[in-house]
Write a protein that holds these residues in place. Structure first.
Motif, PDB file in Angstrom:
ATOM      1  N   ILE A   1      58.717  19.019  99.172  1.00 15.75           N
ATOM      2  CA  ILE A   1      58.465  17.936 100.130  1.00 15.75           C
ATOM      3  C   ILE A   1      57.118  17.289  99.809  1.00 15.75           C
ATOM      4  N   ALA A   2      56.092  18.108  99.632  1.00 15.61           N
ATOM      5  CA  ALA A   2      54.766  17.567  99.317  1.00 15.61           C
ATOM      6  C   ALA A   2      54.776  16.869  97.961  1.00 15.61           C
ATOM      7  N   TYR A   3      55.502  17.427  96.994  1.00 15.46           N
ATOM      8  CA  TYR A   3      55.551  16.805  95.668  1.00 15.46           C
ATOM      9  C   TYR A   3      56.242  15.452  95.741  1.00 15.46           C
TER      10      TYR A   3
ATOM     11  N   GLN B   1      65.154  34.881  94.281  1.00 15.38           N
ATOM     12  CA  GLN B   1      65.134  33.423  94.134  1.00 15.38           C
ATOM     13  C   GLN B   1      64.396  32.713  95.269  1.00 15.38           C
ATOM     14  N   PHE B   2      63.925  33.463  96.258  1.00 14.59           N
ATOM     15  CA  PHE B   2      63.256  32.831  97.392  1.00 14.59           C
ATOM     16  C   PHE B   2      62.025  32.021  96.975  1.00 14.59           C
ATOM     17  N   GLY B   3      61.187  32.585  96.133  1.00 10.13           N
ATOM     18  CA  GLY B   3      59.984  31.872  95.696  1.00 10.13           C
ATOM     19  C   GLY B   3      60.314  30.563  95.006  1.00 10.13           C
ATOM     20  N   ALA B   4      61.284  30.601  94.112  1.00 12.77           N
ATOM     21  CA  ALA B   4      61.695  29.385  93.400  1.00 12.77           C
ATOM     22  C   ALA B   4      62.281  28.365  94.375  1.00 12.77           C
ATOM     23  N   GLY B   5      63.058  28.855  95.329  1.00  9.58           N
ATOM     24  CA  GLY B   5      63.621  27.957  96.331  1.00  9.58           C
ATOM     25  C   GLY B   5      62.534  27.290  97.151  1.00  9.58           C
TER      26      GLY B   5
ATOM     27  N   ASN C   1      55.984  17.696  82.359  1.00  9.58           N
ATOM     28  CA  ASN C   1      55.207  18.924  82.282  1.00  9.58           C
ATOM     29  C   ASN C   1      54.425  19.166  83.571  1.00  9.58           C
ATOM     30  N   ALA C   2      53.873  18.122  84.155  1.00 10.35           N
ATOM     31  CA  ALA C   2      53.122  18.268  85.407  1.00 10.35           C
ATOM     32  C   ALA C   2      54.025  18.776  86.526  1.00 10.35           C
ATOM     33  N   VAL C   3      55.240  18.257  86.612  1.00  7.80           N
ATOM     34  CA  VAL C   3      56.180  18.706  87.645  1.00  7.80           C
ATOM     35  C   VAL C   3      56.528  20.181  87.435  1.00  7.80           C
ATOM     36  N   ILE C   4      56.878  20.538  86.209  1.00  7.68           N
ATOM     37  CA  ILE C   4      57.262  21.923  85.921  1.00  7.68           C
ATOM     38  C   ILE C   4      56.098  22.878  86.171  1.00  7.68           C
ATOM     39  N   GLU C   5      54.919  22.529  85.703  1.00 13.74           N
ATOM     40  CA  GLU C   5      53.751  23.394  85.906  1.00 13.74           C
ATOM     41  C   GLU C   5      53.408  23.518  87.383  1.00 13.74           C
ATOM     42  N   GLY C   6      53.536  22.435  88.137  1.00 17.40           N
ATOM     43  CA  GLY C   6      53.295  22.501  89.573  1.00 17.40           C
ATOM     44  C   GLY C   6      54.255  23.444  90.264  1.00 17.40           C
ATOM     45  N   LEU C   7      55.524  23.382  89.894  1.00 22.17           N
ATOM     46  CA  LEU C   7      56.517  24.292  90.460  1.00 22.17           C
ATOM     47  C   LEU C   7      56.200  25.741  90.128  1.00 22.17           C
TER      48      LEU C   7
END
Length: 141
Positions: free
Chosen positions: A55-57, A43-47, A129-135
């Protein structure tokens, strides 16, 4: 993450070996600079995407909302202050109430009103969708 500078970081730890006591000691050390969550290594990558990249988002949202505020007639510094207080209020409301964000959105969204028109325009432009795709891109190797 950079919010550590103001005591509001989000830190992730994984116990590879050690005791409950050693994990608590590490957690207490990081809790002094914000919040700490014990997660599985996978889960580190997702975290990182949610917290560190987040923070940047969040800053990008502040910038965009500030620019929108200027377009609506506020000076940039005033618009930014409004946006920051609004984000602070929204975050505290969710933290203290434990409510689902959608339930809070429903409280301020009236049929045919300003909020629903704005939300629908944002969705049409691809906000969620932009938020999810960015993550998701944030965790790609």
């Amino acid at each position: 993450n950079t919010a550590i500078a103001v005591g509001a970081s989000m830190t992730f730890i994984t116990r590879v070996c050690g005791t409950d006591a050693s994990e608590q000691l590490v957690k207490q050390a990081f809790d002094s600079a914000g919040d700490t969550l014990t997660v599985e290594a996978r889960q580190f990558g997702a975290g990182m995407a949610l917290a560190s990249c987040g923070i940047a988002y969040a800053m990008r949202y502040v910038r965009a909302a500030t620019e929108g505020g200027v377009e609506l007639g506020f000076k940039a510094d005033v618009a930014k202050d409004i946006v920051l207080q609004t984000i602070k209020g929204a975050a505290l409301l969710l933290q203290k109430s434990g409510a689902n964000p959608e339930a809070e959105i429903d409280k301020v969204t009236t049929p045919g009103g300003f909020t629903i028109r704005g939300l629908n325009a944002m969705e049409k432009a691809g906000f969620t969708n932009a938020v999810i795709e960015g993550l998701k891109k944030s965790v790609e190797c």
